[in-house]
Design an enzyme around this catalytic site. Structure first.
Site, PDB file in Angstrom:
ATOM      1  N   HIS A   1     -97.475 -32.548  89.380  1.00 58.66           N
ATOM      2  CA  HIS A   1     -96.877 -31.697  88.345  1.00 58.66           C
ATOM      3  C   HIS A   1     -97.825 -30.576  87.931  1.00 58.66           C
ATOM      4  CE1 HIS A   1     -94.440 -30.939  84.628  1.00 58.66           C
ATOM      5  NE2 HIS A   1     -95.619 -30.558  84.173  1.00 58.66           N
ATOM      6  N   GLU A   2     -99.040 -30.948  87.574  1.00 61.24           N
ATOM      7  CA  GLU A   2     -99.984 -29.935  87.103  1.00 61.24           C
ATOM      8  C   GLU A   2    -100.333 -28.945  88.204  1.00 61.24           C
ATOM      9  OE1 GLU A   2    -100.597 -29.374  84.081  1.00 61.24           O
ATOM     10  OE2 GLU A   2     -99.622 -31.194  83.354  1.00 61.24           O
TER      11      GLU A   2
ATOM     12  N   HIS B   1     -98.120 -21.714  90.329  1.00 59.36           N
ATOM     13  CA  HIS B   1     -97.509 -20.610  89.587  1.00 59.36           C
ATOM     14  C   HIS B   1     -98.588 -19.603  89.173  1.00 59.36           C
ATOM     15  CE1 HIS B   1     -94.235 -19.581  86.336  1.00 59.36           C
ATOM     16  NE2 HIS B   1     -94.380 -18.639  87.241  1.00 59.36           N
TER      17      HIS B   1
ATOM     18  N   HIS C   1     -97.977 -26.100  88.201  1.00 62.09           N
ATOM     19  CA  HIS C   1     -98.409 -25.038  87.278  1.00 62.09           C
ATOM     20  C   HIS C   1     -99.502 -24.182  87.935  1.00 62.09           C
ATOM     21  CE1 HIS C   1     -96.191 -26.139  83.721  1.00 62.09           C
ATOM     22  NE2 HIS C   1     -96.727 -27.347  83.641  1.00 62.09           N
TER      23      HIS C   1
END
Length: 683
Positions: free
Chosen positions: A470-471, A477, A474
């Site tokens: 998940h991280e 991105h 980020h």
């Protein structure tokens, strides 16, 4: 620039990484003061221009301004969140009102606002590129939203409110960190921790040793209400001690009590919203998000809450049936849920998730899972740079290259928990990409995995594997956003869109060609057995009633606090009673399913950037689930799919309306059906 302060000179390290080895705490405040002064002078030069406002004489220099301040701030806040010693905490407390006052001095500058409004009023007559046009729109919208159109008296009050809020949110985080450390649970014997693995016991023994408690075991607390160990500890009293400690944070009547702090935050936010022309803080926040209004948020949360609560009750009955069959039955309580959930999972799916940890060794998950998936999808490559020192010895630095071999940026991973690190997991940028400034990104991922004793492998839970993927979503991105203007760099998108890319990246956890690479037994190297993989897939919707309910409860609690008017927020409020009433209102007041965060340790909304915005995760998950379906329909893990996702979504950063970017990628608006199916909320 001073040669004595490393923060005031350009870094000679790759990508402009700050030279943390040379930076001492006493450097920060002087650097901030110099940066404030420089930024103010830069803006003053813009507003003193005598010619009429244009994009070139206003927006371009505005985007070029504040570079030193941004560099110093990102350098400091990386440390203050991940390694907040007492000295760093004291600096942050002193800095908070200074930073707030400076930000207001720029955002509320009447002359700057006039120049931007003048350009905005003639947008249709100007020949601007799409990113330039959107830059004008966003600066105008954000300054208006911040209060730039208010009269001088209102601006003075607004500035005072913002400064007080900055000190109170800082105090909330400081109290929470201190109380979380104080409430770490000390066990005298290993028998009290029966059910933990050797690695988990090693981590607990190391945590005790780090506190000078050799011969004992310490279980540190996670940010959320529950704890990974609750699923495997066989002793009810031990489970209860951990959960009771977790739920009591910030509400014990001691020096770290957060109740009065959060009530003041709520009052201040409600008054600020009224000053800015909104009934509530939630109305103020959502007006500049993709949701648009609290009503839209409430509609989604209510639509999901009833079926989620019903599913949780069905799950609870199944757990209670299991307990009733035991020699000494008892009524299921919150600290029992995770333990008996694993028993039901084992019975229904023949699956013991705790026993999977030897297949999730941290380095394998990182290199052969997270990095491998990104390489397969986007063609990027990774090389660890042991020659580059980050801000803490545990933080590792990796250099990333594009498919053509060109430099992309640096990625820093800080995996382990420590007493100076705030709870939870997060991504932040130390340097943001910008064509205008000629910078490439440096992004950080922080987790809070217990660190085992030296020589022992770090074995992750499946939840920790999910967090790592998940991280890194980020991080991708932040790395891939390719924009001209720093205002749009990285994850600078609407709050209720920012979780979308990170949630999409979780899809690769179970993707066969990825899972087969990283899920290898730490001792034998054998892959995770095929039948176990099938059981994992079969059980994906299992316990979703609990998971969805605890999340929705926290989201509703956030909305309840921030839907108070100024008058309502000024009443005498009992925090526990308010929380209980809010959860009853939406039907999520099941004592066996506590909210993911109670108010006094709800850092996301009372010290982080998610106030009235914790709904963002489920809001973004509508897009995420629809995107996962698109990948499956279009061949999954392919370079073509990765390039499309990178180019049309991740790569645009904040330079485009996010829902417009989504439509460009997907060909239509998102459908909620995949989310309902994923969460088991379809009849």
């Amino acid at each position: 620039m001073s040669n004595d302060n490393p923060l005031l000179s350009p870094s000679a390290l790759p990508y402009g990484l700050p030279d943390y080895s040379a930076i001492r705490p006493e450097h920060y405040l002087p650097a901030f003061r110099a940066a404030f002064e420089e930024h103010s002078a830069e803006v003053s030069r813009i507003t003193r221009v005598r010619s009429m406002p244009t994009f070139e004489n206003t927006l371009v220099p505005l985007e070029e301004s504040g570079r030193l301040l941004g560099d110093v701030a990102r350098t400091f806040y990386t440390v203050s969140s991940a390694d907040a010693t007492e000295e760093i905490q004291a600096i942050e407390e002193e800095l908070a009102p200074l930073m707030s006052a400076h930000q207001d001095s720029i955002q509320l500058d009447a002359q700057l606002y006039w120049r931007i409004k003048t350009i905005h009023d003639q947008l249709d007559e100007l020949e601007l590129e799409p990113e330039q046009r959107y830059l004008v729109e966003r600066h105008y919208r954000e300054m208006t939203h911040a209060g730039a159109a208010l009269d001088d008296a209102a601006k003075e009050r607004l500035t005072a409110l913002n400064q007080r809020l900055s000190t109170r949110t800082t105090a909330f985080e400081k109290n929470l960190l201190a109380d979380t450390n104080d409430l770490a649970v000390v066990f005298e014997t290993a028998d009290e921790l029966d059910g933990l693995t050797d690695g988990e016991l090693s981590a607990a023994a190391q945590a005790a040793a780090d506190r000078g408690l050799e011969g004992r075991w310490v279980v540190t607390l996670t940010l959320f209400t529950g704890h990974p160990y609750l699923s495997s500890l066989t002793r009810r009293d031990s489970r209860k001690r951990i959960l009771d400690a977790s739920r009591s944070r910030g509400s014990r009547g001691n020096a770290h009590d957060n109740r009065e702090v959060l009530l003041e935050i709520v009052r201040l936010r409600a008054e600020r919203a009224e000053l800015l022309g909104y009934d509530t803080h939630a109305a103020y926040i959502t007006s500049d998000e993709t949701a648009g209004s609290p009503a839209a948020v409430h509609d989604l949360l209510r639509r999901l809450a009833a079926p989620a609560a019903a599913n949780a009750v069905r799950e609870q009955r199944a757990l209670q049936s299991l307990i009733d069959a035991e020699p000494e039955p008892f009524a299921l309580e919150a600290h029992d849920w995770a333990f008996y959930t694993e028993k039901v999972r084992a019975a229904e799916y023949d699956l013991d998730r705790a026993a999977l940890r030897p297949w999730f060794e941290a380095e394998g998950v990182l290199q052969d899972g997270v990095f491998h998936a990104a390489s397969e999808l986007y063609g990027i490559t990774f090389r660890e740079r042991a020659d580059i020192r980050a801000y803490h010895p545990d933080a590792r630095v990796f250099e990333i290259h594009n498919p053509d071999g060109s430099e992309l940026g640096l990625f820093i991973l800080d995996l382990y928990t420590r007493d100076t690190k705030r709870g939870g997991a997060w991504m932040n940028a130390i340097v943001s990409q910008s064509r205008l400034r000629g910078t490439r990104p440096i992004v950080v991922n922080n987790l809070n995995v217990p660190k085992p004793a030296a020589g022992s492998p770090t074995l992750l839970t499946l939840d920790e594997v999910t967090t790592l993927f998940h991280e890194f979503g980020h991080a991708l991105h932040g790395l891939f956003a390719t924009v001209t203007y720093p205002h749009f760099a990285g994850t600078n998108v609407f709050r209720d869109f920012v979780e979308f890319p990170s949630q999409v990246n979780e899809m690769w956890i179970y993707w066969p060609q990825i899972l087969d690479q990283y899920a290898r037994h730490v001792d034998t190297g054998e892959p995770l057995p095929a039948d176990v993989v099938e059981k994992l897939h079969a059980s994906e919707a299992f316990n979703q009633g609990f998971a969805t309910s605890e999340y929705l409860a926290a989201s509703w609690l956030d909305q309840a606090w921030h839907s108070l008017t100024r008058e309502q927020a000024g009443l005498d409020i009992d925090v526990a009673e308010f929380e209980a009433s809010a959860l009853r209102e939406i039907g999520l007041d099941n004592p066996a399913v506590p909210t993911r965060y109670s108010s006094t340790y709800f850092a996301h909304v009372f010290s982080g950037g998610y106030s009235a915005g914790y709904y963002s995760y489920i809001w973004s998950e509508v897009l995420d689930a629809d995107t996962v379906e698109w990948f499956r329909e279009n061949g999954g893990l392919t370079r073509d799919n990765g390039d499309r996702f990178r180019e049309r979504l991740l790569g645009v950063g904040g330079s485009k309306d996010p829902l417009e970017a989504y439509r460009d990628f997907r060909g239509r608006d998102a459908d909620i059906r995949p989310l309902l199916e994923r969460r088991g909320l379809v009849a």
